[in-house]
Enzyme design. Sequence first.
Site, short mmCIF file in Angstrom:
data_model
loop_
_atom_site.label_atom_id
_atom_site.label_comp_id
_atom_site.label_asym_id
_atom_site.label_seq_id
_atom_site.Cartn_x
_atom_site.Cartn_y
_atom_site.Cartn_z
N ARG A 1 26.24 0.66 51.38
CA ARG A 1 26.78 -0.52 50.48
C ARG A 1 26.58 -1.77 50.89
O ARG A 1 26.51 -2.12 52.38
CB ARG A 1 28.11 -0.36 50.18
CG ARG A 1 28.50 0.77 49.67
CD ARG A 1 28.21 0.61 48.20
NE ARG A 1 28.92 1.65 47.35
CZ ARG A 1 29.30 1.92 46.08
NH1 ARG A 1 29.09 0.77 45.44
NH2 ARG A 1 29.52 2.82 45.34
N ASP B 1 18.36 -1.51 51.19
CA ASP B 1 18.21 -1.00 49.71
C ASP B 1 19.58 -1.08 48.94
O ASP B 1 19.85 -1.08 47.81
CB ASP B 1 18.47 0.62 49.79
CG ASP B 1 18.20 1.49 48.63
OD1 ASP B 1 17.40 0.98 47.81
OD2 ASP B 1 18.87 2.24 48.10
N GLU C 1 24.58 -8.04 44.97
CA GLU C 1 23.40 -7.25 44.15
C GLU C 1 23.47 -7.12 42.78
O GLU C 1 22.31 -6.98 41.97
CB GLU C 1 23.01 -5.59 44.85
CG GLU C 1 24.10 -4.76 44.49
CD GLU C 1 23.76 -3.40 45.35
OE1 GLU C 1 23.92 -2.44 44.75
OE2 GLU C 1 23.29 -3.48 46.57
N HIS D 1 18.47 -0.77 45.69
CA HIS D 1 19.61 0.41 45.60
C HIS D 1 19.12 1.45 44.52
O HIS D 1 19.57 1.86 43.90
CB HIS D 1 20.95 -0.16 44.77
CG HIS D 1 22.08 0.44 45.39
ND1 HIS D 1 23.39 -0.12 45.39
CD2 HIS D 1 22.31 1.65 45.85
CE1 HIS D 1 24.09 0.90 46.18
NE2 HIS D 1 23.66 1.88 46.33
#
Length: 330
Positions: A236, A260, A265, A297
């Site tokens: 996260r 990622d 985000e 992500h």
Amino acid sequence: MKILMYSVRDDEQDAIQAWAAAHQIQVDTNDLEFHPETADLVKGYGGLVIQQRSPIGGDASLYQSLAAAGLKQLTSRTAGVDTIDIPAAKAAGLVVTNVPAYSPNSVAEMSVAQTMRLIRNLEMFDQRISQQNFQWAGLQAREIRSLTVGIIGAGRIGGTAARLFHGLGAKVIAYDVVRHPELEDVLTYVDTKEDLLRQADVVDLHVDLNETSAGLIDAAALKLMKTDAYLINASRGPVIVTDDLVAALKAGEIAGCALDTVEGENALFNQNHQGEVLQDTNVAQLMQMPNVIITPHVGFYTNLAVKNMVDISLDDVLAILNGETTAHAF
């Protein structure tokens, strides 16, 4: 019995339709996130499934209204439930479930792939080749069997990553508040996060987002890492303090990172911002760094994971509506 699923992507539809046909249950979908302003759409349905990274919002009355409408559950078809006010949901009598292990391999393999790209300098080679520069000077790689990989959070995903890294010959160490004896054939536990950060050549994060993990990797933590070490985050975004990471990379305190997921985000990922000036200055800076890999992500985004997320979440809804229990309830 009818079930409504929010935030459904096109690539989920085949799995949804297959599950609905197999169970002879009506499953309807939309592409909206679940928030107070879209909650009315669930009226008339017995089951509710969501998937989103932004908080539901509202207050306890939202969950009370769901229960008053006849809902018995609120299911997330991802592992993360930080978008849901679980105490408020439970107080309203709703059973909250998630999909904690849709495919540990999907995220673990992402971490391994990103690690390989970093230690082989593939990102930098791609940049040179794009400029028709075919020289290799200064980009000598490291073999993974020569490295110590430190995993913070050796649960389902972190444990799978440990087995993959061990299979490639790396020495694997881990820090977790819960120790899993079944992993001790592939990793060695250390006593503190600080011990891991000092020893690891690669720090791989696989923790849930909660009050203890937010800001887990800050300026002090980054200063403990080796200057030739890499940081991988497929968990996260808020686990890393992005301001501190940018500063550490500029100062050469670590060798690079693969992200990622990043703070904030939701304003960027799974959206097309071509031709725009990014408002997130941290992400804009990270994208300019040759030793940084950013992906939107997508660690979860594999064929098997998508099917499992649909099937497991709908199985849980059906179980609860039938008065049964599920192992995925909070």
